[in-house]
Motif scaffolding. Structure first.
Motif, PDB file in Angstrom:
ATOM      1  N   LYS A 240      -3.798   6.224  -0.253  1.00  0.00           N
ATOM      2  CA  LYS A 240      -3.905   5.009  -0.622  1.00  0.00           C
ATOM      3  C   LYS A 240      -3.691   4.772  -1.726  1.00  0.00           C
ATOM      4  CE  LYS A 240      -5.713   1.162   0.074  1.00  0.00           C
ATOM      5  NZ  LYS A 240      -6.345   0.741  -1.360  1.00  0.00           N
TER       6      LYS A 240
ATOM      7  N   GLU B 191       0.745  -1.199  -0.419  1.00  0.00           N
ATOM      8  CA  GLU B 191       0.160   0.244  -0.428  1.00  0.00           C
ATOM      9  C   GLU B 191       0.421   1.314   0.305  1.00  0.00           C
ATOM     10  OE1 GLU B 191      -2.832  -0.805   3.623  1.00  0.00           O
ATOM     11  OE2 GLU B 191      -3.182  -1.471   2.042  1.00  0.00           O
TER      12      GLU B 191
ATOM     13  N   ARG C 184      -8.183  10.391   2.743  1.00  0.00           N
ATOM     14  CA  ARG C 184      -8.646  11.750   3.784  1.00  0.00           C
ATOM     15  C   ARG C 184      -8.776  12.973   3.044  1.00  0.00           C
ATOM     16  NH1 ARG C 184      -5.400   8.761   7.856  1.00  0.00           N
ATOM     17  NH2 ARG C 184      -6.907   7.858   9.345  1.00  0.00           N
TER      18      ARG C 184
ATOM     19  N   GLY D 272      -4.861  10.120  11.324  1.00  0.00           N
ATOM     20  CA  GLY D 272      -4.655   8.720  11.002  1.00  0.00           C
ATOM     21  C   GLY D 272      -3.512   8.058  12.326  1.00  0.00           C
ATOM     22  N   SER D 273      -2.538   6.841  11.358  1.00  0.00           N
ATOM     23  CA  SER D 273      -1.764   6.287  12.629  1.00  0.00           C
ATOM     24  C   SER D 273      -0.034   6.925  12.316  1.00  0.00           C
ATOM     25  CB  SER D 273      -1.573   4.945  10.895  1.00  0.00           C
ATOM     26  OG  SER D 273      -0.801   5.020   9.544  1.00  0.00           O
TER      27      SER D 273
ATOM     28  N   ARG E 248      -0.544   8.576  15.809  1.00  0.00           N
ATOM     29  CA  ARG E 248      -0.458   7.422  16.238  1.00  0.00           C
ATOM     30  C   ARG E 248       0.751   7.213  16.550  1.00  0.00           C
ATOM     31  NH1 ARG E 248      -4.924   5.487  13.783  1.00  0.00           N
ATOM     32  NH2 ARG E 248      -4.225   3.658  13.061  1.00  0.00           N
TER      33      ARG E 248
ATOM     34  N   ARG F 153       1.200  10.912   2.023  1.00  0.00           N
ATOM     35  CA  ARG F 153       0.301  12.170   3.618  1.00  0.00           C
ATOM     36  C   ARG F 153       1.206  13.368   3.159  1.00  0.00           C
ATOM     37  NH1 ARG F 153      -0.942   8.885   7.503  1.00  0.00           N
ATOM     38  NH2 ARG F 153      -0.390   7.092   7.386  1.00  0.00           N
TER      39      ARG F 153
ATOM     40  N   THR G 239     -10.054   5.562   0.753  1.00  0.00           N
ATOM     41  CA  THR G 239      -9.337   4.949   0.306  1.00  0.00           C
ATOM     42  C   THR G 239      -7.797   6.602   0.904  1.00  0.00           C
ATOM     43  OG1 THR G 239      -8.882   5.456  -1.620  1.00  0.00           O
ATOM     44  CG2 THR G 239      -9.035   3.233  -1.415  1.00  0.00           C
TER      45      THR G 239
ATOM     46  N   ARG H 255     -14.932   5.384  11.400  1.00  0.00           N
ATOM     47  CA  ARG H 255     -13.815   4.891  11.970  1.00  0.00           C
ATOM     48  C   ARG H 255     -14.211   5.480  13.182  1.00  0.00           C
ATOM     49  NH1 ARG H 255     -10.099   6.505   7.425  1.00  0.00           N
ATOM     50  NH2 ARG H 255      -9.690   4.942   6.441  1.00  0.00           N
TER      51      ARG H 255
ATOM     52  N   ASP I 114      -4.628  12.779   3.024  1.00  0.00           N
ATOM     53  CA  ASP I 114      -3.383  11.307   2.261  1.00  0.00           C
ATOM     54  C   ASP I 114      -4.675  11.128   2.293  1.00  0.00           C
ATOM     55  OD1 ASP I 114      -4.798   9.817   4.387  1.00  0.00           O
ATOM     56  OD2 ASP I 114      -3.307  10.323   5.994  1.00  0.00           O
TER      57      ASP I 114
HETATM   58  N1  UDP Z   1      -5.369   3.372   4.205  1.00  0.00           N
HETATM   59  C1  UDP Z   1      -6.500   2.526   3.300  1.00  0.00           C
HETATM   60  N2  UDP Z   1      -6.274   1.192   3.409  1.00  0.00           N
HETATM   61  C2  UDP Z   1      -5.895   0.733   4.330  1.00  0.00           C
HETATM   62  C3  UDP Z   1      -4.846   1.189   5.592  1.00  0.00           C
HETATM   63  C4  UDP Z   1      -4.696   2.887   4.430  1.00  0.00           C
HETATM   64  O1  UDP Z   1      -7.304   3.203   1.906  1.00  0.00           O
HETATM   65  O2  UDP Z   1      -5.497  -0.516   4.759  1.00  0.00           O
HETATM   66  C5  UDP Z   1      -5.328   5.230   3.499  1.00  0.00           C
HETATM   67  C6  UDP Z   1      -6.797   5.432   4.740  1.00  0.00           C
HETATM   68  O3  UDP Z   1      -8.172   5.568   4.539  1.00  0.00           O
HETATM   69  C7  UDP Z   1      -6.099   6.906   4.722  1.00  0.00           C
HETATM   70  C8  UDP Z   1      -4.228   6.973   4.176  1.00  0.00           C
HETATM   71  O4  UDP Z   1      -4.051   5.337   3.669  1.00  0.00           O
HETATM   72  O5  UDP Z   1      -5.958   7.834   3.743  1.00  0.00           O
HETATM   73  C9  UDP Z   1      -3.155   6.512   5.326  1.00  0.00           C
HETATM   74  O6  UDP Z   1      -3.653   5.960   5.889  1.00  0.00           O
HETATM   75  P1  UDP Z   1      -3.163   5.735   8.003  1.00  0.00           P
HETATM   76  O7  UDP Z   1      -2.064   4.626   7.793  1.00  0.00           O
HETATM   77  O8  UDP Z   1      -3.538   7.013   9.005  1.00  0.00           O
HETATM   78  O9  UDP Z   1      -4.224   4.357   8.512  1.00  0.00           O
HETATM   79  P2  UDP Z   1      -5.378   4.498   9.502  1.00  0.00           P
HETATM   80  O10 UDP Z   1      -4.781   5.815  10.291  1.00  0.00           O
HETATM   81  O11 UDP Z   1      -6.535   4.436   8.656  1.00  0.00           O
HETATM   82  O12 UDP Z   1      -5.199   3.152  10.537  1.00  0.00           O
END
Ligand code: UDP
Length: 249
Positions: free
Chosen positions: A181, A94, A204, A103-104, A107, A98, A202, A224, A179
């Protein structure tokens, strides 16, 4: 409704989409469901009309990207929820771009939500549910033989172009692309194609006219984070895109 004549040609059913075979081995049908999952499928639900919105948004954005020289697997939209696509072998990464911290990233690093990232980040996650889609490094990708360093450079290059095109487009729709994916695949000719989907599932997407964090979210974070108005958020993204499309024709 799913075309039932396709039933015994189902190749794969994922969390949000079903893949069907066609008479042509190099052509597949992607069917977009209303099912929604988050947190590695620990949270499950349905978002009314999501499949229709995501199918249309993906078609629109892939067509826009094709015009800017990004090859995609899209052949054509065949119904409200179905795309005809080229069969590809998916690269199990993936690729996340960003522009703003969310999101992650927040975190895992403590960077505050909403912080502008300059330069923007391009990250790689391993597509593997059992491992929880871990963040990878270039060295790990090489050690795992997922792609060659040259193909990884190509992925980054394409992701940068997609970001430039989509950031400008969404901005003109009154939406901040926070952001997103991407997934890529290799077709029968060995060509690297953008695959899967680009949609409020997919990406934000934040309403530029709104500063309240709970109100400005137009994407899957509404699901979420139980913010309510999930289907409305998705629908609003589609309407902004269509409005922009009408005015630029
Ligand atoms: N994302 C996605 N599929 C996944 C993981 C993330 O489409 O399996 C997209 C998510 O919607 C966001 C971006 O990738 O737009 C970054 O996601 P992040 O790593 O912050 O993960 P999350 O907070 O959703 O766990």
């Amino acid at each position: 409704m799913i075309d039932t004549s396709l039933d015994n040609q189902k190749l794969y059913e994922g969390k949000a989409k079903i893949i069907y075979a066609t008479a042509d081995p190099e052509v597949l049908i992607t069917y977009f469901k209303d099912d929604a999952t988050a947190f590695n499928a620990q949270k499950k639900g349905q978002i009314t009309n999501k499949g229709v919105v995501n199918c249309k948004v993906t078609t629109y954005l892939y067509t826009l990207l094709e015009k800017q020289g990004i090859a995609t697997h899209l052949i054509r939209q065949t119904s409200d929820r179905e795309l005809e696509v080229k069969r590809v072998d998916i690269v199990p990464l993936e690729v996340v771009v960003r522009n703003i911290a969310a999101g992650s990233l927040c975190r895992q690093t403590g960077i505050a939500l909403g912080t502008r990232l300059s330069p923007f980040l391009v990250e790689f996650y391993y597509k593997n549910d059992d491992l929880g889609d871990p963040l990878l490094t270039r060295d790990r990708i090489a050690a795992m033989h997922i792609t060659s360093p040259a193909q990884l450079d190509q992925l980054v290059d394409k992701a940068q172009t997609v970001n430039a095109v989509l950031t400008e487009f969404f901005d003109a729709c009154g939406i901040t692309l926070v952001d997103f994916k991407l997934e890529f695949g290799v077709d029968a000719n060995g060509t690297l194609l953008l695959a899967d989907e680009i949609s409020p599932d997919t990406c934000r997407l934040w309403d530029k006219a709104e500063s309240d964090q709970r109100k400005r979210v137009m994407d899957k974070d509404r699901f979420r984070q139980d913010l309510g108005g999930v289907a409305e958020g998705y629908q609003a993204v589609l309407e902004r895109i269509l409005e922009k499309a009408i005015h630029s024709d």
